[in-house]
Design an enzyme around this catalytic site. Sequence first.
Site, PDB file in Angstrom:
ATOM      1  N   ARG A 215       0.824  -1.202   0.000  1.00 48.94           N
ATOM      2  CA  ARG A 215       0.000   0.000   0.000  1.00 48.94           C
ATOM      3  C   ARG A 215       0.861   1.255   0.000  1.00 48.94           C
ATOM      4  O   ARG A 215       0.347   2.366   0.110  1.00 48.94           O
ATOM      5  CB  ARG A 215      -0.950  -0.013   1.200  1.00 48.94           C
ATOM      6  CG  ARG A 215      -1.898  -1.209   1.155  1.00 48.94           C
ATOM      7  CD  ARG A 215      -3.112  -1.040   2.005  1.00 48.94           C
ATOM      8  NE  ARG A 215      -3.887  -2.281   2.041  1.00 48.94           N
ATOM      9  CZ  ARG A 215      -4.810  -2.623   1.138  1.00 48.94           C
ATOM     10  NH1 ARG A 215      -5.082  -1.818   0.129  1.00 48.94           N
ATOM     11  NH2 ARG A 215      -5.470  -3.770   1.250  1.00 48.94           N
TER      12      ARG A 215
ATOM     13  N   LYS B  53       6.633   2.846  -3.053  1.00 49.74           N
ATOM     14  CA  LYS B  53       7.041   1.572  -3.648  1.00 49.74           C
ATOM     15  C   LYS B  53       6.366   1.354  -5.000  1.00 49.74           C
ATOM     16  O   LYS B  53       6.998   0.904  -5.955  1.00 49.74           O
ATOM     17  CB  LYS B  53       6.707   0.418  -2.707  1.00 49.74           C
ATOM     18  CG  LYS B  53       7.619   0.313  -1.507  1.00 49.74           C
ATOM     19  CD  LYS B  53       7.280  -0.927  -0.683  1.00 49.74           C
ATOM     20  CE  LYS B  53       8.168  -1.034   0.549  1.00 49.74           C
ATOM     21  NZ  LYS B  53       7.883  -2.260   1.336  1.00 49.74           N
TER      22      LYS B  53
ATOM     23  N   ASP C 227       9.790  -6.779   1.920  1.00 46.06           N
ATOM     24  CA  ASP C 227      10.124  -6.032   3.128  1.00 46.06           C
ATOM     25  C   ASP C 227      11.510  -5.467   2.895  1.00 46.06           C
ATOM     26  O   ASP C 227      12.408  -6.172   2.421  1.00 46.06           O
ATOM     27  CB  ASP C 227      10.102  -6.915   4.369  1.00 46.06           C
ATOM     28  CG  ASP C 227      10.278  -6.103   5.647  1.00 46.06           C
ATOM     29  OD1 ASP C 227       9.794  -4.953   5.680  1.00 46.06           O
ATOM     30  OD2 ASP C 227      10.896  -6.598   6.601  1.00 46.06           O
TER      31      ASP C 227
END
Length: 218
Positions: free
Chosen positions: A6, A10, A72
Amino acid sequence: MLVATRSVGKLRELLPLFAAEGVEVETLDDAGLAASVEEDTLEAYETFEANALAKARWFHAQSGGRLVVADDSGLMVDALGGAPGVRSKRWSNRADLDGVALDHANNAHLQSMLTRAEAVGQSDRSARYVCAAAAVWSGGECVVRGTTEGAITRVASGDGGFGYDPYFVSDVLGLSFAMATRDAKSAISHRGRAFAALVAMLRDRGVLHSSGGMPGDG
């Protein structure tokens, strides 16, 4: 392929990367997957790889078994013993902040911690960005790591990027990630390297086709 993030920052980096690879993707919003409180608990592990896989597995289940990719990523600073690492996003402990305001708080905390480190003789500002990119599909999963080396400056430069980018000067580019063009950053960034390797791995395994589709059974 569903991109499980979200983060607007990114997505700004990943969507052009997938387009250049010839891979068709959807965002969580495209797929109609509304944000939930459970998402905030997924990154509970001590490695980037475990956190990335946790997110990919969860959204794979939530999406009804689709091919899902997630990541991540974070900053590791040598003088701080590798911190903030997997806690990069919330390192300042400002749960009341998000977006640009949270970035500012995290960067202020970074500079404060480096000042403390210098006071006890730890003056090395070498650092690296790390990204673990994971994929989960019906019948399999995989995760790869990408890294990029640099150093943390005392003064911010540039107005692009997000997170720690204004203070992270790339060894390859010789300028901060916030000053780099999107294409220049993507070519050598931790996230660009990780997801390029992930796409190649998925193609090698026959999971992903150039059209973005999957084999009948995964």
